[in-house]
Design a protein around this motif. Structure first.
Motif: not given
Length: 171
Positions: A36-43, A49-52
């Motif tokens: 998840a970190l690799e795909l979206f980054g570290n919040p 941004r995540l898909p709704s």
């Protein structure tokens, strides 16, 4: 990375034992949080941004748990509550806004953690207090009980729903 990830050791029987003989850090393929970190980054670094979509709740939970436990080294109990609450806020954003994506951001300052979910809708009805029998609003009662502070900030386009939890500093 080679395409052979996860194929080493396939000849062993597939039962899972509690302790692995060799401790090594899981790769991104094996660890959903790292993936998840690799795909979206570290919040905790910047808003991700995540898909709704409903499955984004699981992604948000993994990211939250990763940051609270592994990045910030905070207690499991705090991580557990944060994961529960982020699930509720993401559920709200996904169910009620009709947007394509939402933002997740985590902030840490002395004595507090703050988690923000930003979405493009300014609609607030889902956040009004509800009767105990109204299951759709149960989540916000939970947020109210488990966080020290929470709220909604209206933005020029959209809103940020957030909660803050107190951290007892060890030092």
């Amino acid at each position: 990375m080679g395409g052979m990830a996860g194929l080493e050791g396939m000849e062993q029987p597939q039962q899972r034992t509690g302790t692995a003989a060799v401790r090594r850090l899981p790769s991104a393929e094996e660890d959903p949080a790292l993936r998840a970190l690799e795909l979206f980054g570290n919040p905790a670094d910047k808003e991700v941004r995540l898909p709704s979509r409903p499955e984004s709740a699981a992604t948000a939970r993994r990211l939250t748990e990763f940051v609270v436990l592994r990045d910030w080294g905070l207690p499991c109990q705090l991580a557990e509550y944060a994961v529960l609450l982020v699930s509720e806020l993401v559920g709200n954003a996904v169910r009620h806004t009709g947007a394509r994506s939402f933002g997740l951001r985590m902030l840490r300052r002395r004595g507090w953690v703050r988690v923000e979910v930003r979405d493009p809708s300014r609609g607030l009805p889902c956040l009004l207090p509800v009767g105990a029998l109204d299951t759709s609003g149960r989540g916000l009662m939970l947020v109210d009980q488990l966080s020290q502070r929470w709220g909604v900030d209206l933005l020029p386009c959209g809103k940020t729903t957030w909660f803050e939890m107190r951290v007892t500093e060890s030092s």
